[in-house]
Design an enzyme around this catalytic site. Structure first.
Site, short mmCIF file in Angstrom:
data_model
loop_
_atom_site.label_atom_id
_atom_site.label_comp_id
_atom_site.label_asym_id
_atom_site.label_seq_id
_atom_site.Cartn_x
_atom_site.Cartn_y
_atom_site.Cartn_z
N SER A 176 0.03 32.70 22.77
CA SER A 176 0.86 33.27 23.83
C SER A 176 -0.05 33.61 25.01
O SER A 176 -1.26 33.81 24.83
CB SER A 176 1.51 34.56 23.31
OG SER A 176 2.02 35.33 24.38
N TYR A 199 0.55 42.80 19.33
CA TYR A 199 0.88 41.39 19.61
C TYR A 199 -0.29 40.71 20.34
O TYR A 199 -0.69 39.60 20.00
CB TYR A 199 2.17 41.34 20.45
CG TYR A 199 2.74 39.94 20.66
CD1 TYR A 199 3.59 39.37 19.72
CD2 TYR A 199 2.46 39.21 21.82
CE1 TYR A 199 4.14 38.10 19.92
CE2 TYR A 199 3.00 37.94 22.02
CZ TYR A 199 3.85 37.40 21.08
OH TYR A 199 4.39 36.14 21.28
N1 LIG Z 1 9.72 33.44 23.34
C1 LIG Z 1 8.65 33.83 24.01
O1 LIG Z 1 8.73 34.42 25.09
C2 LIG Z 1 7.29 33.49 23.49
C3 LIG Z 1 6.18 33.60 24.35
C4 LIG Z 1 4.92 33.27 23.89
C5 LIG Z 1 4.74 32.88 22.57
N2 LIG Z 1 5.82 32.80 21.74
C6 LIG Z 1 5.59 32.40 20.35
O2 LIG Z 1 6.37 31.25 20.06
C7 LIG Z 1 6.56 31.19 18.64
C8 LIG Z 1 8.02 30.86 18.34
O3 LIG Z 1 8.82 31.96 18.74
P1 LIG Z 1 10.25 31.81 19.44
O4 LIG Z 1 10.15 32.42 20.78
O5 LIG Z 1 10.76 30.43 19.28
O6 LIG Z 1 11.11 32.86 18.56
P2 LIG Z 1 12.30 32.66 17.51
O7 LIG Z 1 12.53 34.00 16.93
O8 LIG Z 1 13.45 31.97 18.16
O9 LIG Z 1 11.64 31.70 16.41
C9 LIG Z 1 10.65 32.16 15.51
C10 LIG Z 1 10.95 31.66 14.12
O10 LIG Z 1 9.92 32.14 13.23
C11 LIG Z 1 10.54 32.53 12.02
N3 LIG Z 1 9.73 33.51 11.28
C12 LIG Z 1 9.56 34.83 11.56
N4 LIG Z 1 8.80 35.39 10.62
C13 LIG Z 1 8.47 34.41 9.73
C14 LIG Z 1 7.70 34.38 8.54
N5 LIG Z 1 7.11 35.48 8.05
N6 LIG Z 1 7.56 33.19 7.90
C15 LIG Z 1 8.17 32.08 8.36
N7 LIG Z 1 8.92 32.06 9.47
C16 LIG Z 1 9.07 33.21 10.15
C17 LIG Z 1 11.88 33.13 12.44
O11 LIG Z 1 12.80 33.15 11.35
C18 LIG Z 1 12.30 32.20 13.57
O12 LIG Z 1 13.10 31.15 13.10
C19 LIG Z 1 6.10 32.54 18.10
O13 LIG Z 1 4.81 32.41 17.52
C20 LIG Z 1 6.05 33.42 19.34
O14 LIG Z 1 5.14 34.48 19.20
C21 LIG Z 1 7.08 33.07 22.18
#
Ligand SMILES: NC(=O)c1ccc[n+]([C@@H]2O[C@H](COP(=O)([O-])OP(=O)(O)OC[C@H]3O[C@@H](n4cnc5c(N)ncnc54)[C@H](O)[C@@H]3O)[C@@H](O)[C@H]2O)c1
Length: 271
Positions: free
Chosen positions: A137, A150
């Site tokens: 991130s 985080y």
């Molecule tokens: N959305 C944002 O603004 C953003 C920004 C920077 C980084 N990210 C990163 O992107 C990645 C994806 O996140 P997203 O935004 O698509 O969110 P999201 O919540 O839509 O998807 C994340 C998925 O991870 C799964 N998950 C959570 N805990 C888990 C575990 N212990 N084991 C297996 N699966 C698990 C959830 O069930 C979900 O389906 C994450 O690593 C997040 O930190 C997101």
């Protein structure tokens, strides 16, 4: 020919969009998550997009579930060419408000989940001379206020990726790390933090993104093909990172001002 990809957290958001992007190229996909309904929906969409593969429930906190998933990839797909450590959760709160349990939870999923994913799949990647894509991130690079756990977890993902980039070059395993700014997904559903106001603030930031999860998946696909190690999908993120490398103090001052404003807002009871 490389055509087998594994994705954690594939049941939603960015993980689903990455699955769909590689499905459109006709890849075979191994998709895992703790959200079974989300996984089934992704599998359906993947098939419609021209991909094939299987789903398996896997909590990235549990190393034995990840090694079982790697074994399933070997049995069903004959190995794996790309792994995407994407599963993650959101958190927020000032350092003095965060409990040690908040820290353990965040580090176990967002950092150790990636460490365990890399370790469980390394034997398969050694065979295929494959690639690792770790989803970190911009928080890893910018350390915004009120999200220290985080920030630390994601900075750890960047440090791990840099370490592996160096160590795995001889085995011809490629390494990439992705640092997006905020974008709209279901990430807020997993939010853990001391106050509802903080959750609302994170929600606003997610909504503010000029680009979607699908745009980010497309950008990752392109940058991985170009062999780029550090992938920053947001233009604003790329600019901020350049600025910080030139003048870190300016960014620290900016973040400190932001922290002051957030505390003032929290005190006045507004979100
Ligand atoms: N959305 C944002 O603004 C953003 C920004 C920077 C980084 N990210 C990163 O992107 C990645 C994806 O996140 P997203 O935004 O698509 O969110 P999201 O919540 O839509 O998807 C994340 C998925 O991870 C799964 N998950 C959570 N805990 C888990 C575990 N212990 N084991 C297996 N699966 C698990 C959830 O069930 C979900 O389906 C994450 O690593 C997040 O930190 C997101």
């Amino acid at each position: 020919m490389q055509n087998r990809i594994m994705i954690t957290g594939a049941g939603s958001g960015l993980g689903r969009e990455i699955a769909l992007r590689w499905a459109r190229d006709g890849w075979q996909l191994a998709m895992s998550d703790v959200n079974d309904a989300g996984l089934q929906e992704t599998l359906k969409l993947v098939r419609e997009a021209g991909g094939e593969g299987f789903v398996q429930r896997c909590d990235v906190r549990d190393y034995s579930q990840l090694t079982a998933f790697a074994q399933a990839c070997e049995q069903k797909l004959g190995g794996i060419d790309i792994i995407v450590n994407n599963a993650g959760v959101a958190s927020g709160g000032f350092f003095d408000e965060l409990s040690l349990e908040d820290w353990d939870w965040q580090i176990a999923i967002n950092l150790m989940g990636v460490v365990k994913g890399c370790k469980a799949f390394l034997p398969l990647l050694e065979k295929s001379k494959g690639k690792i894509i770790n989803i970190a991130s911009m928080a890893a690079l910018m350390q915004g206020p009120a999200m220290s756990n985080y920030n630390v977890a994601k900075a750890g993902v960047v440090a791990l990726s840099e370490s592996l980039l160096v160590e795995l070059r001889q085995q011809e395993i490629g390494v990439h790390v992705v640092c997006p700014s905020f974008f709209q997904t279901n990430l807020l559903d997993s939010f853990r933090g001391p106050t509802p106001a903080m959750k609302a603030q994170v929600g606003k930031l997610l909504e503010s993104s000029p680009i979607s999860a699908s745009d980010i998946a497309e950008y990752i696909h392109d940058q991985v093909a170009r062999g780029e190690f550090m992938i920053l999908p947001h233009e604003q993120g790329r600019m901020a990172w350049q600025l910080k490398q030139k003048n870190p103090q300016m960014l620290y001052d900016e973040m400190a001002n932001m922290a002051d404003k957030m505390r003032a807002k929290a005190k006045s009871g507004k979100d």
